[in-house]
Design a protein around this motif. Structure first.
Motif, PDB file in Angstrom:
ATOM      1  N   GLY A   1      14.055  -8.662   5.173  1.00  0.00           N
ATOM      2  CA  GLY A   1      13.828  -9.015   6.570  1.00  0.00           C
ATOM      3  C   GLY A   1      12.346  -9.126   6.931  1.00  0.00           C
ATOM      4  N   ILE A   2      12.117  -9.714   8.092  1.00  0.00           N
ATOM      5  CA  ILE A   2      10.754  -9.952   8.572  1.00  0.00           C
ATOM      6  C   ILE A   2      10.021  -8.641   8.853  1.00  0.00           C
ATOM      7  CG2 ILE A   2       9.371 -10.977  10.416  1.00  0.00           C
ATOM      8  CD1 ILE A   2      10.572 -13.023   8.573  1.00  0.00           C
ATOM      9  N   ASP A   3      10.732  -7.647   9.377  1.00  0.00           N
ATOM     10  CA  ASP A   3      10.078  -6.373   9.704  1.00  0.00           C
ATOM     11  C   ASP A   3       9.497  -5.718   8.452  1.00  0.00           C
ATOM     12  OD1 ASP A   3      10.642  -6.660  12.361  1.00  0.00           O
ATOM     13  OD2 ASP A   3      12.400  -5.361  12.345  1.00  0.00           O
ATOM     14  N   ALA A   4      10.206  -5.837   7.342  1.00  0.00           N
ATOM     15  CA  ALA A   4       9.704  -5.261   6.091  1.00  0.00           C
ATOM     16  C   ALA A   4       8.456  -5.992   5.631  1.00  0.00           C
ATOM     17  CB  ALA A   4      10.789  -5.314   5.017  1.00  0.00           C
ATOM     18  N   ALA A   5       8.447  -7.309   5.797  1.00  0.00           N
ATOM     19  CA  ALA A   5       7.267  -8.097   5.424  1.00  0.00           C
ATOM     20  C   ALA A   5       6.074  -7.735   6.299  1.00  0.00           C
ATOM     21  CB  ALA A   5       7.580  -9.586   5.532  1.00  0.00           C
TER      22      ALA A   5
ATOM     23  N   SER B   1       5.587  -4.901   7.835  1.00  0.00           N
ATOM     24  CA  SER B   1       5.160  -3.560   7.456  1.00  0.00           C
ATOM     25  C   SER B   1       4.310  -3.596   6.191  1.00  0.00           C
ATOM     26  CB  SER B   1       6.378  -2.670   7.249  1.00  0.00           C
ATOM     27  OG  SER B   1       6.001  -1.377   6.836  1.00  0.00           O
ATOM     28  N   ARG B   2       4.671  -4.458   5.242  1.00  0.00           N
ATOM     29  CA  ARG B   2       3.899  -4.565   3.994  1.00  0.00           C
ATOM     30  C   ARG B   2       2.480  -5.053   4.279  1.00  0.00           C
ATOM     31  NH1 ARG B   2       4.489  -5.364  -1.646  1.00  0.00           N
ATOM     32  NH2 ARG B   2       6.706  -4.853  -1.529  1.00  0.00           N
ATOM     33  N   ILE B   3       2.358  -6.009   5.170  1.00  0.00           N
ATOM     34  CA  ILE B   3       1.033  -6.544   5.509  1.00  0.00           C
ATOM     35  C   ILE B   3       0.199  -5.501   6.248  1.00  0.00           C
ATOM     36  CG2 ILE B   3      -0.174  -8.294   6.876  1.00  0.00           C
ATOM     37  CD1 ILE B   3       2.300 -10.131   6.275  1.00  0.00           C
ATOM     38  N   GLN B   4       0.833  -4.796   7.187  1.00  0.00           N
ATOM     39  CA  GLN B   4       0.115  -3.750   7.916  1.00  0.00           C
ATOM     40  C   GLN B   4      -0.360  -2.648   6.966  1.00  0.00           C
ATOM     41  OE1 GLN B   4       3.313  -2.928  10.675  1.00  0.00           O
ATOM     42  NE2 GLN B   4       2.293  -4.015  12.360  1.00  0.00           N
ATOM     43  N   GLN B   5       0.496  -2.270   6.020  1.00  0.00           N
ATOM     44  CA  GLN B   5       0.126  -1.227   5.071  1.00  0.00           C
ATOM     45  C   GLN B   5      -0.985  -1.710   4.151  1.00  0.00           C
ATOM     46  OE1 GLN B   5       0.934   1.848   5.126  1.00  0.00           O
ATOM     47  NE2 GLN B   5      -0.091   2.458   3.231  1.00  0.00           N
ATOM     48  N   PHE B   6      -0.925  -2.981   3.765  1.00  0.00           N
ATOM     49  CA  PHE B   6      -1.995  -3.521   2.919  1.00  0.00           C
ATOM     50  C   PHE B   6      -3.340  -3.428   3.637  1.00  0.00           C
ATOM     51  CE2 PHE B   6      -4.842  -6.926   1.656  1.00  0.00           C
ATOM     52  CZ  PHE B   6      -4.889  -6.748   0.277  1.00  0.00           C
ATOM     53  N   ALA B   7      -3.363  -3.725   4.926  1.00  0.00           N
ATOM     54  CA  ALA B   7      -4.614  -3.653   5.679  1.00  0.00           C
ATOM     55  C   ALA B   7      -5.148  -2.220   5.700  1.00  0.00           C
ATOM     56  CB  ALA B   7      -4.396  -4.171   7.096  1.00  0.00           C
ATOM     57  N   VAL B   8      -4.260  -1.251   5.893  1.00  0.00           N
ATOM     58  CA  VAL B   8      -4.675   0.158   5.917  1.00  0.00           C
ATOM     59  C   VAL B   8      -5.252   0.578   4.567  1.00  0.00           C
ATOM     60  CG1 VAL B   8      -3.844   2.534   6.107  1.00  0.00           C
ATOM     61  CG2 VAL B   8      -3.063   0.800   7.741  1.00  0.00           C
ATOM     62  N   VAL B   9      -4.532   0.265   3.501  1.00  0.00           N
ATOM     63  CA  VAL B   9      -4.970   0.646   2.155  1.00  0.00           C
ATOM     64  C   VAL B   9      -6.280  -0.045   1.798  1.00  0.00           C
ATOM     65  CG1 VAL B   9      -4.393   0.493  -0.301  1.00  0.00           C
ATOM     66  CG2 VAL B   9      -2.649   1.195   1.353  1.00  0.00           C
ATOM     67  N   THR B  10      -6.416  -1.310   2.184  1.00  0.00           N
ATOM     68  CA  THR B  10      -7.643  -2.047   1.882  1.00  0.00           C
ATOM     69  C   THR B  10      -8.837  -1.420   2.570  1.00  0.00           C
ATOM     70  OG1 THR B  10      -6.469  -4.124   1.498  1.00  0.00           O
ATOM     71  CG2 THR B  10      -8.799  -4.276   2.091  1.00  0.00           C
ATOM     72  N   ARG B  11      -8.682  -1.040   3.823  1.00  0.00           N
ATOM     73  CA  ARG B  11      -9.783  -0.390   4.536  1.00  0.00           C
ATOM     74  C   ARG B  11     -10.200   0.895   3.825  1.00  0.00           C
ATOM     75  NH1 ARG B  11     -11.364  -2.149   9.222  1.00  0.00           N
ATOM     76  NH2 ARG B  11     -10.137  -3.747  10.281  1.00  0.00           N
ATOM     77  N   GLN B  12      -9.235   1.671   3.413  1.00  0.00           N
ATOM     78  CA  GLN B  12      -9.551   2.915   2.718  1.00  0.00           C
ATOM     79  C   GLN B  12     -10.289   2.639   1.418  1.00  0.00           C
ATOM     80  OE1 GLN B  12      -5.629   4.616   2.333  1.00  0.00           O
ATOM     81  NE2 GLN B  12      -5.682   5.589   4.352  1.00  0.00           N
ATOM     82  N   GLN B  13      -9.823   1.643   0.670  1.00  0.00           N
ATOM     83  CA  GLN B  13     -10.435   1.329  -0.617  1.00  0.00           C
ATOM     84  C   GLN B  13     -11.862   0.814  -0.446  1.00  0.00           C
ATOM     85  OE1 GLN B  13      -8.408  -1.730  -2.940  1.00  0.00           O
ATOM     86  NE2 GLN B  13      -8.798  -0.558  -4.798  1.00  0.00           N
ATOM     87  N   VAL B  14     -12.062   0.010   0.586  1.00  0.00           N
ATOM     88  CA  VAL B  14     -13.415  -0.511   0.842  1.00  0.00           C
ATOM     89  C   VAL B  14     -14.370   0.621   1.190  1.00  0.00           C
ATOM     90  CG1 VAL B  14     -14.784  -1.872   2.480  1.00  0.00           C
ATOM     91  CG2 VAL B  14     -12.689  -2.836   1.495  1.00  0.00           C
ATOM     92  N   LEU B  15     -13.941   1.502   2.061  1.00  0.00           N
ATOM     93  CA  LEU B  15     -14.827   2.561   2.538  1.00  0.00           C
ATOM     94  C   LEU B  15     -15.023   3.669   1.510  1.00  0.00           C
ATOM     95  CD1 LEU B  15     -13.521   2.798   6.219  1.00  0.00           C
ATOM     96  CD2 LEU B  15     -15.617   1.692   5.401  1.00  0.00           C
ATOM     97  N   GLN B  16     -14.020   3.924   0.678  1.00  0.00           N
ATOM     98  CA  GLN B  16     -14.119   5.004  -0.297  1.00  0.00           C
ATOM     99  C   GLN B  16     -14.644   4.544  -1.657  1.00  0.00           C
ATOM    100  OE1 GLN B  16     -10.222   6.834  -0.431  1.00  0.00           O
ATOM    101  NE2 GLN B  16     -10.228   7.306   1.755  1.00  0.00           N
ATOM    102  N   GLU B  17     -14.280   3.319  -2.063  1.00  0.00           N
ATOM    103  CA  GLU B  17     -14.643   2.848  -3.397  1.00  0.00           C
ATOM    104  C   GLU B  17     -15.570   1.636  -3.388  1.00  0.00           C
ATOM    105  OE1 GLU B  17     -11.134   2.204  -5.744  1.00  0.00           O
ATOM    106  OE2 GLU B  17     -10.031   3.805  -4.703  1.00  0.00           O
ATOM    107  N   GLY B  18     -15.726   1.005  -2.233  1.00  0.00           N
ATOM    108  CA  GLY B  18     -16.560  -0.190  -2.167  1.00  0.00           C
ATOM    109  C   GLY B  18     -15.945  -1.389  -2.853  1.00  0.00           C
TER     110      GLY B  18
END
Length: 283
Positions: free
Chosen positions: A47-51, A53-70
């Motif tokens: 379903g669309i809601d799962a998609a 959620s995946r995009i929102q989670q990717f944005a969160v994880v990406t921010r963490q990776q950028v700030l913690q690992e560059g």
């Protein structure tokens, strides 16, 4: 401090969406990623809601990776988002292949602040997930003269060259059925072009940016997204529309003329006619 912002960018394939990411990466406190997610990892049956959620989670994880690992995941060439994801020269079959791969890019030297603007670009995937994405994120589409878009589709070694768009078809059964029932390649490409434009008309309320504007003046793109001016001068680029094969362009022009409705709400027939006349005059 304002909340960190994530902007989603979509657009017509081969309309300059990767170039737009390259330009936006010149802006301070901004990181633009070129198709960092694999459409095949999405499960339409969920379903669309799962998609979403995946995009929102990717944005969160990406921010963490950028700030913690560059580092950040993106389609890249030589460790950066290029201006063009397609090789400059054709190979077997006379088509130009993709010249990027998915990998981590090092952004540590940019010293991005905690509230940096994250821009994620996907063409077919994000367009297929409208209007849900547009209701959850600031979202814009890159568009280009439809005649130039069709010409580019016919020069690249991608599914669009054969009149298919897998990342869209997996979420839109009606589009998939329409393309399967259409035998002619150009007719399939025209239906895909109309599908993209119709989605933008329905769900983006004029939030589309023209390639012809920002290829000449990159700051028009920066300003439209409300970003800070680039730290250095971003060079203007010359359009290569007049280098297309004339016989191909005449064929595409004839097929495009009078086809669809949404296409002509974004670009007028006069704009397509003008491009065709310029191509003819350049020969």
């Amino acid at each position: 401090m304002s909340l960190p912002e994530t902007i989603l960018l979509t657009g017509l394939p081969r309309a300059g969406t990767t170039l737009s990411c390259h330009i936006l990466n010149n802006c301070p406190a901004t990181l633009a990623l070129h198709e960092p997610m694999k459409p095949g990892d999405f499960e339409p049956a969920a379903g669309i809601d799962a998609a979403l959620s995946r995009i929102q989670q990717f944005a969160v994880v990406t921010r963490q990776q950028v700030l913690q690992e560059g580092k950040a995941l993106s389609q890249q060439k030589d460790g950066a988002v290029p201006e063009n994801p397609v090789a400059a020269n054709a190979v077997g079959g006379g088509l130009r292949p993709m010249d990027v791969s998915l990998g981590l890019i090092d952004v540590s030297a940019r010293a991005l602040p905690a509230d940096f603007t994250l821009i994620i670009k996907h063409n077919a995937l994000f367009t297929a997930l409208l209007p849900e994405l547009a209701a959850s994120f600031p979202m814009y589409a890159i568009v280009r003269n439809p005649l130039a878009v069709l010409a580019s589709w016919n020069l690249v070694d991608l599914p669009i060259n054969k009149g298919h768009i897998p990342a869209a078809e997996q979420f839109d059964p009606a589009l998939k059925s329409k393309l399967a029932a259409t035998p002619d390649v150009l007719d399939r490409q025209l239906h895909i072009l109309e599908w993209f434009c119709a989605r933008y008309l329905q769900h983006l309320n004029g939030r589309w940016l023209r390639y012809e504007d920002f290829v000449k003046e990159p700051r028009t793109l920066v300003g439209a997204l409300g970003l800070s001016e680039p730290d250095a001068q971003v060079p203007m680029r010359a359009s290569k529309n007049t280098t297309y094969d004339l016989a191909l362009m005449e064929q595409l022009y004839t097929g495009l003329s009078g086809f669809g409705e949404a296409i002509w709400a974004i670009y007028s027939p006069a704009q397509v006619d003008e491009l065709m006349e310029n191509i003819r005059a350049s020969r």
